[in-house]
Design a protein around this motif. Structure first.
Motif, PDB file in Angstrom:
ATOM      1  N   ILE A 186       0.858  -1.201   0.000  1.00 22.22           N
ATOM      2  CA  ILE A 186       0.000   0.000   0.000  1.00 22.22           C
ATOM      3  C   ILE A 186       0.890   1.246   0.000  1.00 22.22           C
ATOM      4  O   ILE A 186       2.056   1.180   0.400  1.00 22.22           O
ATOM      5  CB  ILE A 186      -0.943   0.023   1.223  1.00 22.22           C
ATOM      6  CG1 ILE A 186      -0.150   0.074   2.534  1.00 22.22           C
ATOM      7  CG2 ILE A 186      -1.894  -1.174   1.194  1.00 22.22           C
ATOM      8  CD1 ILE A 186      -1.003   0.295   3.777  1.00 22.22           C
ATOM      9  N   PRO A 187       0.373   2.386  -0.440  1.00 23.08           N
ATOM     10  CA  PRO A 187       1.166   3.618  -0.424  1.00 23.08           C
ATOM     11  C   PRO A 187       1.664   3.936   0.981  1.00 23.08           C
ATOM     12  O   PRO A 187       0.954   3.754   1.959  1.00 23.08           O
ATOM     13  CB  PRO A 187       0.171   4.676  -0.916  1.00 23.08           C
ATOM     14  CG  PRO A 187      -0.816   3.920  -1.741  1.00 23.08           C
ATOM     15  CD  PRO A 187      -0.962   2.594  -1.054  1.00 23.08           C
ATOM     16  N   MET A 188       2.898   4.443   1.045  1.00 20.55           N
ATOM     17  CA  MET A 188       3.503   4.689   2.358  1.00 20.55           C
ATOM     18  C   MET A 188       4.396   5.921   2.317  1.00 20.55           C
ATOM     19  O   MET A 188       5.135   6.149   1.362  1.00 20.55           O
ATOM     20  CB  MET A 188       4.340   3.485   2.790  1.00 20.55           C
ATOM     21  CG  MET A 188       4.971   3.651   4.168  1.00 20.55           C
ATOM     22  SD  MET A 188       5.879   2.192   4.689  1.00 20.55           S
ATOM     23  CE  MET A 188       6.203   2.638   6.411  1.00 20.55           C
ATOM     24  N   THR A 189       4.328   6.714   3.383  1.00 19.98           N
ATOM     25  CA  THR A 189       5.274   7.801   3.579  1.00 19.98           C
ATOM     26  C   THR A 189       6.084   7.542   4.837  1.00 19.98           C
ATOM     27  O   THR A 189       5.568   7.000   5.827  1.00 19.98           O
ATOM     28  CB  THR A 189       4.569   9.170   3.671  1.00 19.98           C
ATOM     29  OG1 THR A 189       5.556  10.193   3.842  1.00 19.98           O
ATOM     30  CG2 THR A 189       3.578   9.244   4.810  1.00 19.98           C
ATOM     31  N   LEU A 190       7.367   7.880   4.794  1.00 19.92           N
ATOM     32  CA  LEU A 190       8.249   7.737   5.949  1.00 19.92           C
ATOM     33  C   LEU A 190       8.961   9.063   6.146  1.00 19.92           C
ATOM     34  O   LEU A 190       9.628   9.564   5.238  1.00 19.92           O
ATOM     35  CB  LEU A 190       9.268   6.610   5.721  1.00 19.92           C
ATOM     36  CG  LEU A 190      10.158   6.231   6.915  1.00 19.92           C
ATOM     37  CD1 LEU A 190      10.658   4.792   6.774  1.00 19.92           C
ATOM     38  CD2 LEU A 190      11.369   7.165   7.058  1.00 19.92           C
ATOM     39  N   LEU A 191       8.784   9.650   7.313  1.00 21.45           N
ATOM     40  CA  LEU A 191       9.446  10.894   7.667  1.00 21.45           C
ATOM     41  C   LEU A 191      10.485  10.604   8.740  1.00 21.45           C
ATOM     42  O   LEU A 191      10.137  10.195   9.855  1.00 21.45           O
ATOM     43  CB  LEU A 191       8.436  11.935   8.166  1.00 21.45           C
ATOM     44  CG  LEU A 191       7.265  12.242   7.228  1.00 21.45           C
ATOM     45  CD1 LEU A 191       6.407  13.357   7.821  1.00 21.45           C
ATOM     46  CD2 LEU A 191       7.747  12.611   5.831  1.00 21.45           C
ATOM     47  N   ALA A 192      11.742  10.789   8.397  1.00 23.36           N
ATOM     48  CA  ALA A 192      12.834  10.465   9.309  1.00 23.36           C
ATOM     49  C   ALA A 192      13.403  11.731   9.937  1.00 23.36           C
ATOM     50  O   ALA A 192      13.307  12.831   9.372  1.00 23.36           O
ATOM     51  CB  ALA A 192      13.933   9.725   8.551  1.00 23.36           C
ATOM     52  N   SER A 193      14.001  11.566  11.101  1.00 20.81           N
ATOM     53  CA  SER A 193      14.731  12.655  11.734  1.00 20.81           C
ATOM     54  C   SER A 193      16.205  12.534  11.361  1.00 20.81           C
ATOM     55  O   SER A 193      16.609  11.611  10.641  1.00 20.81           O
ATOM     56  CB  SER A 193      14.578  12.574  13.258  1.00 20.81           C
ATOM     57  OG  SER A 193      15.392  11.523  13.775  1.00 20.81           O
ATOM     58  N   LYS A 194      17.007  13.434  11.890  1.00 19.40           N
ATOM     59  CA  LYS A 194      18.445  13.377  11.622  1.00 19.40           C
ATOM     60  C   LYS A 194      19.094  12.171  12.294  1.00 19.40           C
ATOM     61  O   LYS A 194      20.250  11.854  12.004  1.00 19.40           O
ATOM     62  CB  LYS A 194      19.124  14.663  12.097  1.00 19.40           C
ATOM     63  CG  LYS A 194      19.041  14.891  13.611  1.00 19.40           C
ATOM     64  CD  LYS A 194      19.678  16.215  13.999  1.00 19.40           C
ATOM     65  CE  LYS A 194      19.595  16.469  15.505  1.00 19.40           C
ATOM     66  NZ  LYS A 194      20.200  17.779  15.873  1.00 19.40           N
ATOM     67  N   GLU A 195      18.353  11.514  13.178  1.00 14.77           N
ATOM     68  CA  GLU A 195      18.962  10.459  13.984  1.00 14.77           C
ATOM     69  C   GLU A 195      18.597   9.039  13.561  1.00 14.77           C
ATOM     70  O   GLU A 195      19.117   8.084  14.131  1.00 14.77           O
ATOM     71  CB  GLU A 195      18.622  10.689  15.462  1.00 14.77           C
ATOM     72  CG  GLU A 195      19.402  11.881  15.977  1.00 14.77           C
ATOM     73  CD  GLU A 195      18.877  12.452  17.275  1.00 14.77           C
ATOM     74  OE1 GLU A 195      19.704  12.833  18.101  1.00 14.77           O
ATOM     75  OE2 GLU A 195      17.658  12.543  17.460  1.00 14.77           O
ATOM     76  N   GLU A 196      17.728   8.882  12.569  1.00 14.76           N
ATOM     77  CA  GLU A 196      17.562   7.551  12.005  1.00 14.76           C
ATOM     78  C   GLU A 196      18.751   7.279  11.085  1.00 14.76           C
ATOM     79  O   GLU A 196      19.248   8.209  10.431  1.00 14.76           O
ATOM     80  CB  GLU A 196      16.251   7.447  11.218  1.00 14.76           C
ATOM     81  CG  GLU A 196      15.044   7.164  12.088  1.00 14.76           C
ATOM     82  CD  GLU A 196      14.616   8.379  12.896  1.00 14.76           C
ATOM     83  OE1 GLU A 196      14.782   8.351  14.139  1.00 14.76           O
ATOM     84  OE2 GLU A 196      14.146   9.345  12.296  1.00 14.76           O
ATOM     85  N   PRO A 197      19.210   6.046  11.021  1.00 15.89           N
ATOM     86  CA  PRO A 197      20.368   5.740  10.169  1.00 15.89           C
ATOM     87  C   PRO A 197      20.045   6.027   8.698  1.00 15.89           C
ATOM     88  O   PRO A 197      19.175   5.392   8.110  1.00 15.89           O
ATOM     89  CB  PRO A 197      20.593   4.243  10.404  1.00 15.89           C
ATOM     90  CG  PRO A 197      19.897   3.937  11.698  1.00 15.89           C
ATOM     91  CD  PRO A 197      18.729   4.869  11.755  1.00 15.89           C
ATOM     92  N   ALA A 198      20.754   7.002   8.114  1.00 11.52           N
ATOM     93  CA  ALA A 198      20.438   7.459   6.761  1.00 11.52           C
ATOM     94  C   ALA A 198      20.542   6.339   5.736  1.00 11.52           C
ATOM     95  O   ALA A 198      19.716   6.252   4.813  1.00 11.52           O
ATOM     96  CB  ALA A 198      21.360   8.606   6.379  1.00 11.52           C
ATOM     97  N   ASP A 199      21.541   5.479   5.891  1.00 17.41           N
ATOM     98  CA  ASP A 199      21.716   4.410   4.914  1.00 17.41           C
ATOM     99  C   ASP A 199      20.562   3.411   4.984  1.00 17.41           C
ATOM    100  O   ASP A 199      20.070   2.933   3.953  1.00 17.41           O
ATOM    101  CB  ASP A 199      23.060   3.696   5.119  1.00 17.41           C
ATOM    102  CG  ASP A 199      23.246   3.158   6.535  1.00 17.41           C
ATOM    103  OD1 ASP A 199      22.535   3.619   7.464  1.00 17.41           O
ATOM    104  OD2 ASP A 199      24.112   2.289   6.735  1.00 17.41           O
TER     105      ASP A 199
END
Length: 255
Positions: A186-199
């Motif tokens: 299903i469609p999904m959005t993920l909003l990350a902060s500076k502290e989630e592992p970017a890779d």
């Protein structure tokens, strides 16, 4: 001050940033019993779409409840009913456990995560949504949004064969696993902060084969849209509001 290393798949920031207690917000909704779970309910009675919000480990914080009200009333063209079930049965993670800078606090935190593992909560979701449908016959579609710990609950819920949701949002999620993305339909959005592992966030994004919006709020801490959001800080407030607007815009297109 010593800090607790990443534990139970959470990143280090998730385990060490204390929540910010905001005061003075007056909720627009009320609490009901649905499917055996105390639930914060907000939004107009005639809404035909709904969102289940999975809070972070601190439960019904003002910032999270306020976020639910924004989701319910923040889109001029589409109103939503929003439900926040109390998966912790009135016993969220104690605020005094943060920061977990001694052995006793670390033990309490470990026990908490052991008591409420995301797979266990995800397993409750189909029956909970069934109860919502019985009580809200005017609602035709359900979306889901989860914060931090709740982000993992979202991923597990929507990749399951029993997924009852049409669209999903994961907000500064803990335990991001690209393998979860492969099962999402299903469609999904993920909003990350500076502290989630970017890779890891990038790998998750690349593995998603559905309509998606993945964005990193590069100057925000893990939890800025939930219990850890210091809304007295103008920049945090700005990005808190932009985060919810981003979710609403995505849901408007794909819900």
């Amino acid at each position: 001050m010593s800090s607790m290393p990443a534990t139970h798949g959470h990143n280090e920031a998730c385990c060490n940033i204390p929540p910010v207690v905001s005061k003075g917000y007056k909720p627009k909704g009320s609490y009901e019993e649905i499917g055996g779970w105390k639930t914060y309910v907000t939004g107009p009675a005639d809404a035909n779409k709904a969102i289940v919000l999975i809070y972070d480990i601190f439960g019904y914080f003002d910032q999270t409840v306020q976020g639910a009200d924004i989701l319910a009333y923040g889109d001029d063209k589409q109103k939503y009913k929003v439900f926040i079930p109390d998966w912790f049965k009135g016993e969220p993670c104690p605020i005094e456990c943060y920061p977990p800078d001694n052995e006793e606090k670390q033990k309490k935190l470990g026990n908490f995560f052991g008591t409420f593992p995301p797979p266990k909560i995800a397993g409750y979701m189909p029956d909970y949504v069934k109860a919502l449908k019985e009580k809200n016959p005017s609602v035709s579609k359900y979306g889901i949004l989860g914060m931090c710990w709740g982000g993992k609950v979202v991923a597990l819920s929507i990749k399951a064969d029993t997924n009852p949701f049409s669209v999903a949002a994961s907000i500064h999620p803990a335990m991001v696993d690209p393998a979860d993305a492969e099962g999402i339909t299903i469609p999904m959005t993920l909003l990350a902060s500076k502290e989630e592992p970017a890779d890891t966030v990038k790998q998750f994004e690349d593995a998603l084969k559905v309509p998606k919006h993945v964005e990193t709020f590069s100057d925000q801490i893990h939890g800025w849209m939930g219990a850890r959001g210091d809304l007295s800080d103008a920049r945090v407030k700005e990005e808190y509001e932009r985060g919810y607007k981003t979710v609403l815009n995505f849901f408007a297109k794909h819900f």
